[in-house]
Design a protein around this motif. Structure first.
Motif, short mmCIF file in Angstrom:
data_model
loop_
_atom_site.label_atom_id
_atom_site.label_comp_id
_atom_site.label_asym_id
_atom_site.label_seq_id
_atom_site.Cartn_x
_atom_site.Cartn_y
_atom_site.Cartn_z
N GLY A 101 1.60 9.47 -3.78
CA GLY A 101 1.58 9.10 -2.37
C GLY A 101 0.90 10.20 -1.58
O GLY A 101 1.41 11.32 -1.48
N ILE A 102 -0.31 9.91 -1.07
CA ILE A 102 -1.12 10.95 -0.44
C ILE A 102 -1.50 10.51 0.98
O ILE A 102 -2.05 9.42 1.17
CB ILE A 102 -2.40 11.22 -1.28
N PRO A 103 -1.22 11.33 1.97
CA PRO A 103 -1.54 10.94 3.34
C PRO A 103 -3.02 11.12 3.71
O PRO A 103 -3.62 12.14 3.39
CB PRO A 103 -0.70 11.87 4.22
N ILE A 149 -2.92 5.50 -6.85
CA ILE A 149 -2.79 6.22 -5.57
C ILE A 149 -2.31 5.30 -4.45
O ILE A 149 -2.81 4.19 -4.29
CB ILE A 149 -4.14 6.86 -5.19
N GLU A 150 -1.35 5.82 -3.71
CA GLU A 150 -0.88 5.16 -2.49
C GLU A 150 -1.37 6.01 -1.31
O GLU A 150 -1.19 7.23 -1.33
CB GLU A 150 0.64 5.11 -2.50
N VAL A 153 -1.12 0.78 0.63
CA VAL A 153 -1.25 1.56 1.87
C VAL A 153 0.07 1.45 2.62
O VAL A 153 0.54 0.34 2.90
CB VAL A 153 -2.41 1.02 2.75
N ALA A 154 0.70 2.59 2.89
CA ALA A 154 1.98 2.60 3.60
C ALA A 154 1.77 3.18 4.99
O ALA A 154 1.33 4.32 5.14
CB ALA A 154 3.00 3.45 2.83
N THR A 165 -2.90 -4.13 -0.60
CA THR A 165 -1.44 -4.23 -0.44
C THR A 165 -0.97 -3.24 0.60
O THR A 165 -1.27 -2.04 0.50
CB THR A 165 -0.75 -3.95 -1.79
N VAL A 166 -0.25 -3.72 1.59
CA VAL A 166 0.13 -2.89 2.74
C VAL A 166 1.62 -3.02 3.00
O VAL A 166 2.19 -4.11 2.89
CB VAL A 166 -0.64 -3.33 4.01
N SER A 167 2.26 -1.91 3.37
CA SER A 167 3.65 -1.95 3.85
C SER A 167 3.76 -1.17 5.15
O SER A 167 3.00 -0.23 5.39
CB SER A 167 4.60 -1.32 2.83
N ILE A 168 4.73 -1.58 5.95
CA ILE A 168 5.06 -0.84 7.17
C ILE A 168 6.47 -0.28 6.96
O ILE A 168 7.42 -1.04 6.74
CB ILE A 168 5.06 -1.76 8.41
#
Ligand code: SF4
Length: 403
Positions: A215-217, A253-254, A284-285, A326-329
């Motif tokens: 998980g990388i910003p 990778i996210e 993508v978060a 794929t996306v999450s909030i």
């Protein structure tokens, strides 16, 4: 919400011990070394240790122990907070201390091992501000804890600080996870900057963990904005290079985005950038702020009411979703968002940090809403928060308008 620490009467510990708590029946079936197992002595179990007392490290009892231990064994009893420790958990006890830490909780949605408190960034909203300390001992603690995690655990996190500062010790930790927990998803939070060294990225990926996600910003499509948020010049370049190096060597990778004043207006542009340049990202978060650490100190610079994020969120989410990503909030209460965004909102807040407000008691969607961080104060609550009624009423589908 169950905390990860409690106090108890602890006797018989020498130095520090990492121990697995098991019922007697489970311990007898387990392949875990008995000398690191504490036998759970629940209410209905008054003679748990039986004739095999010497096999186990000792007993753990929520109330006063029923005894049965030898002098050299560990007794943990009179636990202050009920429910904090249960069979299956892995705990840390230290000689002469009453404080007990839960390193792994069976059934939790958010088991995470702390890799280090050190970091090479200094993010404005960091919930766990870095400390420049020698915490190399955390590597040994991870290596000891991993074999004690339930083999059927779905996911285990590793976080910091910045885990990649461990260098090749992190490679060893990933090897350990692969060896003992081959079917458990491993999720490591990293700023990715160290992976600008391709050799390091190659060594990490060479472990070939079957289910590892990074998980990388990436906070902005503008390098200056990203560098401002992480308070480190050149970080955007290093992170992007790191992500490409990881991807080149087969990593999953996210991309993580924490929404705040500095980047909210360009969420749509960031989504476009991700689709064009990081199309290989598995997920993508897009996340709301956690009111902890530096985020509290920098409130004036950071806070944007979720109600004011709706349009940029819709633009970013539907842009990516409509192109197959794929996306999450995460961390946005459902009542702050329009219903067409709800399908992207899982219950994202770790169970030990999660609370609900009094208005949530009358809300139809509490069971599927993330709620709030326990550290939420009045100024961190959106003006849109309020109980939802008629949650299943139809809403207007707007996806096609946003392409
Ligand atoms: S009222 Fe509470 S439970 Fe209901 S949507 Fe809002 S935050 Fe979630």
């Amino acid at each position: 919400m169950l905390p990860l620490h409690t106090h108890a009467k602890v006797t018989g510990v020498r130095g520090k011990a990492i121990l697995k708590v098991l019922t007697l029946e489970e311990a007898q079936r387990s392949d875990i070394d008995p000398s690191i197992c504490l036998i759970w002595q629940g209410e209905s179990q008054h003679s748990p240790v039986s004739e095999h007392a010497d096999r186990w490290a000792g007993v753990l009892s929520p109330q006063q122990s029923a005894g049965g231990c030898r002098g050299h064994q560990i007794i943990v009893d009179e636990i202050k907070t009920p429910g904090v420790i249960a069979p299956g958990d892995v705990i840390r006890v230290v000689e002469g201390k009453s404080r007990i830490s839960v390193l792994y909780r069976r059934g939790s949605n958010s088991n995470t091992l702390l890799a280090t408190e050190r970091c090479n960034s200094f993010c404005l909203m960091c919930s766990q501000p870095p400390r420049e300390v020698d915490d190399q001992w955390l590597v040994d603690e991870m290596l000891t804890t991993i074999p004690l995690v339930d083999r059927d655990e779905i996911q285990l996190g590793i976080s910091g600080g910045e885990p990649t500062l461990l260098g090749d010790d992190l490679v060893v930790v990933i090897h350990q996870a692969r060896r003992f927990l081959p079917t458990t998803g491993l999720h490591i939070l990293s700023n990715g900057r160290r992976f600008s060294d391709e050799g390091f990225a190659r060594r990490v990926c060479a472990v070939r963990h079957p289910n590892l996600e990074w998980g990388i910003p990436v906070y902005s499509d503008c390098p200056e904005t990203h560098d401002f948020i992480v308070q480190s010049k050149g970080a955007w370049d290093e992170t992007l290079t790191g992500i490409y190096n990881l991807a080149k060597h087969g990593a999953s990778i996210e991309i993580r985005i924490v929404v705040q004043q500095a980047n909210v207006a360009r969420l749509g542009e960031l989504a476009y950038f991700i689709f064009r340049n990081l199309t290989f990202a598995k997920h993508v978060a897009i996340m709301g702020l956690e009111p902890m650490g530096f985020a509290r100190r920098n409130y004036e610079q950071l806070w944007v009411d979720p109600a004011d994020c709706v349009e940029p969120l819709k633009e970013a989410v539907f842009f990516l979703v409509n192109r197959g990503m794929t996306v999450s909030i995460y961390n946005f209460p459902l009542c702050t968002l329009p219903r067409e965004l709800w399908p992207y909102c899982p219950k994202s807040i770790s169970d030990w940090k999660n609370i609900y407000l009094p208005e949530c008691d009358h809300c139809d969607v509490q069971k599927r809403c993330c709620g709030f961080f326990r550290t939420v104060g009045e100024k961190w609550i959106s003006r849109s928060v309020g109980a939802i009624k008629n949650a299943d009423a139809p809403f207007t589908e707007e996806i096609t308008e946003l392409i």
